[in-house]
Design a protein around this motif. Sequence first.
Motif, PDB file in Angstrom:
ATOM      1  N   TYR A 129      12.769  10.153 -27.462  1.00  0.00           N
ATOM      2  CA  TYR A 129      11.905   9.640 -26.430  1.00  0.00           C
ATOM      3  C   TYR A 129      10.522   9.207 -27.096  1.00  0.00           C
ATOM      4  O   TYR A 129      10.184   9.894 -28.082  1.00  0.00           O
ATOM      5  CB  TYR A 129      11.678  10.797 -25.347  1.00  0.00           C
ATOM      6  N   CYS A 130       9.638   8.310 -26.375  1.00  0.00           N
ATOM      7  CA  CYS A 130       8.245   8.111 -26.889  1.00  0.00           C
ATOM      8  C   CYS A 130       7.712   7.307 -25.832  1.00  0.00           C
ATOM      9  O   CYS A 130       8.462   7.072 -24.648  1.00  0.00           O
ATOM     10  CB  CYS A 130       8.454   7.117 -28.118  1.00  0.00           C
ATOM     11  N   ASP A 131       6.532   7.207 -26.026  1.00  0.00           N
ATOM     12  CA  ASP A 131       5.483   6.339 -25.247  1.00  0.00           C
ATOM     13  C   ASP A 131       5.817   5.014 -25.465  1.00  0.00           C
ATOM     14  O   ASP A 131       5.866   4.005 -24.389  1.00  0.00           O
ATOM     15  CB  ASP A 131       3.853   6.786 -25.402  1.00  0.00           C
ATOM     16  N   SER A 132       6.007   4.502 -26.644  1.00  0.00           N
ATOM     17  CA  SER A 132       6.166   3.118 -26.901  1.00  0.00           C
ATOM     18  C   SER A 132       6.945   2.827 -28.260  1.00  0.00           C
ATOM     19  O   SER A 132       6.813   3.794 -29.129  1.00  0.00           O
ATOM     20  CB  SER A 132       4.874   2.277 -26.943  1.00  0.00           C
ATOM     21  N   ASP A 142       4.088  12.398 -33.961  1.00  0.00           N
ATOM     22  CA  ASP A 142       3.351  11.309 -33.226  1.00  0.00           C
ATOM     23  C   ASP A 142       3.968   9.914 -33.513  1.00  0.00           C
ATOM     24  O   ASP A 142       3.845   8.839 -32.779  1.00  0.00           O
ATOM     25  CB  ASP A 142       1.963  11.211 -33.849  1.00  0.00           C
ATOM     26  N   GLY A 172       3.867   7.713 -30.164  1.00  0.00           N
ATOM     27  CA  GLY A 172       3.266   8.446 -28.963  1.00  0.00           C
ATOM     28  C   GLY A 172       4.221   9.611 -28.514  1.00  0.00           C
ATOM     29  O   GLY A 172       5.155   9.271 -27.867  1.00  0.00           O
ATOM     30  N   ASN A 173       3.986  10.883 -28.432  1.00  0.00           N
ATOM     31  CA  ASN A 173       4.792  11.988 -28.003  1.00  0.00           C
ATOM     32  C   ASN A 173       6.160  11.732 -28.144  1.00  0.00           C
ATOM     33  O   ASN A 173       7.351  11.643 -27.086  1.00  0.00           O
ATOM     34  CB  ASN A 173       4.529  11.867 -26.316  1.00  0.00           C
ATOM     35  N   THR A 221       7.596  -0.225 -23.866  1.00  0.00           N
ATOM     36  CA  THR A 221       6.283   0.860 -23.332  1.00  0.00           C
ATOM     37  C   THR A 221       6.846   1.517 -22.286  1.00  0.00           C
ATOM     38  O   THR A 221       7.280   1.211 -21.404  1.00  0.00           O
ATOM     39  CB  THR A 221       4.953   0.022 -23.080  1.00  0.00           C
ATOM     40  N   GLY A 222       6.260   2.728 -22.122  1.00  0.00           N
ATOM     41  CA  GLY A 222       6.368   3.566 -20.822  1.00  0.00           C
ATOM     42  C   GLY A 222       7.778   4.372 -20.610  1.00  0.00           C
ATOM     43  O   GLY A 222       8.820   3.841 -20.400  1.00  0.00           O
ATOM     44  N   ASN A 223       7.710   5.574 -20.775  1.00  0.00           N
ATOM     45  CA  ASN A 223       8.863   6.392 -20.557  1.00  0.00           C
ATOM     46  C   ASN A 223      10.071   5.906 -21.396  1.00  0.00           C
ATOM     47  O   ASN A 223      11.206   5.820 -20.974  1.00  0.00           O
ATOM     48  CB  ASN A 223       9.265   6.572 -19.167  1.00  0.00           C
ATOM     49  N   SER A 246      12.831   1.825 -20.471  1.00  0.00           N
ATOM     50  CA  SER A 246      11.481   1.860 -20.709  1.00  0.00           C
ATOM     51  C   SER A 246      10.978   1.211 -19.429  1.00  0.00           C
ATOM     52  O   SER A 246      11.611   0.466 -18.605  1.00  0.00           O
ATOM     53  CB  SER A 246      11.112   0.956 -21.971  1.00  0.00           C
TER      54      SER A 246
END
Length: 564
Positions: free
Chosen positions: A91-94, A123, A108-109, A78-80, A62
């Motif tokens: 995988y996700c954004d957070s 989502d 997120g993603n 958060t982040g990658n 992350s």
Amino acid sequence: MHRLLPVVAFCLTILSLSAQGGLSVPQHPVKQEKKQAPAKTAQQKGESKRPAAKSKVYLLHSDLLRKDAQHPDAQIVTGNVEFRHDSVYMYCDSACYYDKISSFEAFGNVKMVQGDTLFLYGDRLYYDGLTQIAEMRCNVRMENRTTTLLTDSLNYDRVYNLGYFFDGGTMMDEQNVLTSEWGEYSPQTKQSVFNYNVKLVNPQFTLTSDTLRYNTASKIADIVGPSDIWSDANHIYSEKGIYNTVTGKADLYDRSVLTNQGKQLTGDTLFYDRNTGVGEAFSRMVMTDTVNRNMLTGEYGFYNEKTGYAFATDSAVAIDYSQGDSLFLHADTLLMETFHMDTDSMYREMRAFHKVRFYRTDVQGVADSLVFSTTDSCLTMYRDPIIWNKNQQLLGEEIKVYMNDSTIDWSHIIGQALSVEKIDSVLYNQVTGKEMKSYFVGGDMRKTEVIGSVRVVYYPMDSDSTLIGMNVSETSKLEIYLQDKKIERMVMSPKSNGVLYPMTQIPAGKDRLENFVWFDYIRPKDKADIFNWRGKRVEDQLKKSVRGPVVLPNARLFENKKEE
């Protein structure tokens, strides 16, 4: 993110109590399903035997990781963000990562990858590493090779390799698009189950049902409840069976129905091939023509919707109900063939062979074989045909009946024609000749012509229906004119007065023509009696004709059958 932390903390507390044995509650902090599954899923069936996870969920990467003082068990990443559990990568954004219980909630993603064949997108995801259940929400998409599943709520059970949705979903493969309110799909077996408002759309047909099983590998739909299959050409109704959506072949059971252009084929077992247009029905077969108001029944039926060819056998019965009073006709085999299909010169032939017997309250008949052709609207009865109408009997070597708009226009008895009218138990009016023609108006006989070697035995009556005597005459041609179903006059050519015997002076044997027989022992008594074949006695057989052999239409279908 911060608004979710109180919820996360509450769930952690519940999970902790559950792990200590103090409380038993659901393990998934995701919104409740709107509709319960109609039957237990593989997960539910094997919950008590569910194996424990052998490895924990790892946070691989992350961009940012932080702790929250109020929720010390949660790591906010958060982040990658990238997680791994066994061979599955997520995988996700957070995310909120709970290391102690090997679980996380992702936002997120969100993407979940299992091997190189299964991809899950959405989502939001809650993943429980202990139960190995992933709960994906909002804009969910599952991809398994050529199969795609779209929904807003999907649970994926890694132990049983099973995904199921409960708030409406759509599954697509190369051939079909399926929608339903509830469903499950196994990426391993390619088997799926759909419930509630199921719809399968194919370029060539549409299937609707309340319950359906479908395999994305074989493309076979397993019908397990009331289902309708619609196409441009026909409609199928079935409650049990299998349908191959690629080949168009169907094996259907439990009184399934095939409908095509006003014709219905029903049977306990029904086989159908959409590409060839061939349908076969076994056991209690019913083939109904709702346009012409007739049907065929039997233990076996065959129908080709593309060629218009159909036949029934094994207790086969043709039923015509176009005239109000139904006519029931039985033969060993009933066949219908269409010629020059879909052209201006199209016509049909209906054939019955062998041992034909038919019954209607006002008319009965027997013959060895029967043919009806729409080219001339002619019904032809072959080999020892006999027709009865109330107290009248007609027979000959061959009988032709010409129809006009489903009513009789005229009839032609060819060879050893004999007409008998029963007056009482011992008296009969009789007319015989080489051939006999009768003409009808509105269904009532108005004129009869008897041609060649005409002989008559006739009992004239006075105005009060008292018998005057018995007239015996011979001539070359006889014309009988009728009005209101009663003889108005008779004309003989050449004229012959004959001999009139008083009723008390009739010579022995003169009251019967040489070929007279009253075939009451053969006559069908009711619609059930059409199945009981009774042939002529040896002494009642017609004399062998000196005419040439009769050539039947499509004679290959009427090969001589040895008399039993």
